[in-house]
Write an enzyme that holds these catalytic residues in place. Sequence first.
Site, PDB file in Angstrom:
ATOM      1  N   TYR A   6      -5.619 -11.808  -9.444  1.00  0.00           N
ATOM      2  CA  TYR A   6      -5.420 -13.024  -8.656  1.00  0.00           C
ATOM      3  C   TYR A   6      -6.236 -12.937  -7.371  1.00  0.00           C
ATOM      4  CZ  TYR A   6      -2.365 -10.329  -5.555  1.00  0.00           C
ATOM      5  OH  TYR A   6      -1.866  -9.401  -4.688  1.00  0.00           O
ATOM      6  N   SER A  35      -4.512  -9.968   3.507  1.00  0.00           N
ATOM      7  CA  SER A  35      -4.295  -9.304   4.805  1.00  0.00           C
ATOM      8  C   SER A  35      -5.043  -7.979   4.914  1.00  0.00           C
ATOM      9  CB  SER A  35      -2.811  -9.117   5.085  1.00  0.00           C
ATOM     10  OG  SER A  35      -2.275  -8.069   4.334  1.00  0.00           O
ATOM     11  N   GLN A  36      -5.683  -7.524   3.832  1.00  0.00           N
ATOM     12  CA  GLN A  36      -6.602  -6.387   3.958  1.00  0.00           C
ATOM     13  C   GLN A  36      -7.778  -6.748   4.862  1.00  0.00           C
ATOM     14  OE1 GLN A  36      -5.663  -7.996   1.270  1.00  0.00           O
ATOM     15  NE2 GLN A  36      -7.185  -8.106  -0.360  1.00  0.00           N
ATOM     16  N   ASP A  70      -0.030  -6.260   2.886  1.00  0.00           N
ATOM     17  CA  ASP A  70      -0.751  -4.997   3.129  1.00  0.00           C
ATOM     18  C   ASP A  70      -0.760  -4.595   4.605  1.00  0.00           C
ATOM     19  OD1 ASP A  70      -1.299  -4.880   0.442  1.00  0.00           O
ATOM     20  OD2 ASP A  70      -3.427  -5.366   0.618  1.00  0.00           O
ATOM     21  N   LYS A  74       5.407  -0.939   4.717  1.00  0.00           N
ATOM     22  CA  LYS A  74       5.220  -1.153   3.278  1.00  0.00           C
ATOM     23  C   LYS A  74       5.257   0.223   2.623  1.00  0.00           C
ATOM     24  CE  LYS A  74       2.452  -3.553  -0.145  1.00  0.00           C
ATOM     25  NZ  LYS A  74       1.330  -4.453  -0.446  1.00  0.00           N
ATOM     26  N   GLU A  88       3.971  22.825  17.501  1.00  0.00           N
ATOM     27  CA  GLU A  88       2.870  23.691  17.045  1.00  0.00           C
ATOM     28  C   GLU A  88       1.572  23.377  17.783  1.00  0.00           C
ATOM     29  OE1 GLU A  88       2.549  25.052  12.817  1.00  0.00           O
ATOM     30  OE2 GLU A  88       3.866  23.345  12.495  1.00  0.00           O
TER      31      GLU A  88
HETATM   32  N1  ASP Z   1      -3.546  -7.745  -0.686  1.00  0.00           N
HETATM   33  C1  ASP Z   1      -2.483  -8.685  -0.428  1.00  0.00           C
HETATM   34  C2  ASP Z   1      -2.491  -9.006   1.052  1.00  0.00           C
HETATM   35  O1  ASP Z   1      -2.083  -8.201   1.832  1.00  0.00           O
HETATM   36  C3  ASP Z   1      -1.188  -8.109  -0.866  1.00  0.00           C
HETATM   37  C4  ASP Z   1       0.033  -8.951  -0.587  1.00  0.00           C
HETATM   38  O2  ASP Z   1       0.018  -9.941   0.114  1.00  0.00           O
HETATM   39  O3  ASP Z   1       1.116  -8.573  -1.087  1.00  0.00           O
HETATM   40  O4  ASP Z   1      -2.914 -10.068   1.415  1.00  0.00           O
END
Ligand code: ASP
Length: 365
Positions: free
Chosen positions: A64, A97-98, A131, A203, A322
């Site tokens: 998609y 959102s990537q 994301d 997430k 540490e």
């Molecule tokens: N790749 C998609 C986004 O972050 C994944 C999602 O919306 O679940 O836009």
Amino acid sequence: MTLHWLQSARSARSIIGLAAALMIGLASPATAQQASGTALARVLVLGTGGTIAGQANARAGNAYDSGKVSAANLIAAIPGIDRLAQISAEQISSIGSQDMNDKVWFDLVKRIRAAIDNKEVDGVVITHGTDTMEETAFFLQNVLDTDIPVVLVGSMRPSTAIGADGPANLYDAMRVASAPESRGRGVLVVLNDTIHGARWVQKTNTTSVQTFRSPDVGPVGYVDTGSLRFLQPAIPAKAAKLKLPDAPPLPRVDIIYSHANMDAAEVEDAVKRGAKGIVLAGVGDGNSSKSAIDALAAAAKQGVVVVRSTRVGSGYVNRNVEVEDDKLGFAVSLDLNPQKARVLLELLIANGVTEPGAVQQAFAQ
Ligand code: ASP
């Protein structure tokens, strides 16, 4: 025949007609609340894209494209949502959102601040990909100075999927954003009947609808079509909000992922690229190899702000266990994961906060 939720809504009513009504802010049909003289809350929906707005594409299987359906059409396809609030919808971006970026973040802040200043709204819903949802939520939490509910919502399945989770999530988000009891709780994330706070939410699963969790503290509440429950009273934020520069971009902060057999190259490359800050996604309690820690100490000496976080996924990163943070000039992210530590560090550097002690104090707020 596959009948997805947008298609079934289309057969039930004209999306275009209702979407147009939403865009010009027409009030919803009379409800019991209106009949009793109580005005419905005014909720502004800002669309940014994501899987919630995704549509199947021509590739095989479950492929998609994100961000294809407008926020107005998503709202128009949900039966009964117009009885929860007077809804207006606008599109800020149409991206997965990537690809989330400083420009969209600045545009969101500008629109939300204008809506608040003009007293246009009682709540805001932002449709967003999952994301980087936690990063946008945490960014907004740090810069918005408001009591009104700001609620991010997305879905794990696109609008065309069998069992799409978007409509129920959006309906739930509208319930939260329109409820007086949601005021003063900061920026919230709603998915799968669960409400999370911006500081803690993460997430945690690549594909499950139950992907958002708040590992160290748990959710702040639960919501479904019939009920809304917060687990604690609202505690109005005391922390001073961080200022945004007039225009993007924010200062560059790189995340460096720690691993076995690690040398200094990644840290040195980040400094060469001009990073003003580095967040270490460390192993365990924010640790890394001697070579990487030495390179980070050298970077800190040159004025790069270094924050140690962890790749582990839960727990606090502790100072001076540490790693000798006091001696090396590092701050630790405490409960903030690397991606949220990066957001806060960008904002701190933009506000001139770079001294390790002051950075550490800001992370503790
Ligand atoms: N790749 C998609 C986004 O972050 C994944 C999602 O919306 O679940 O836009």
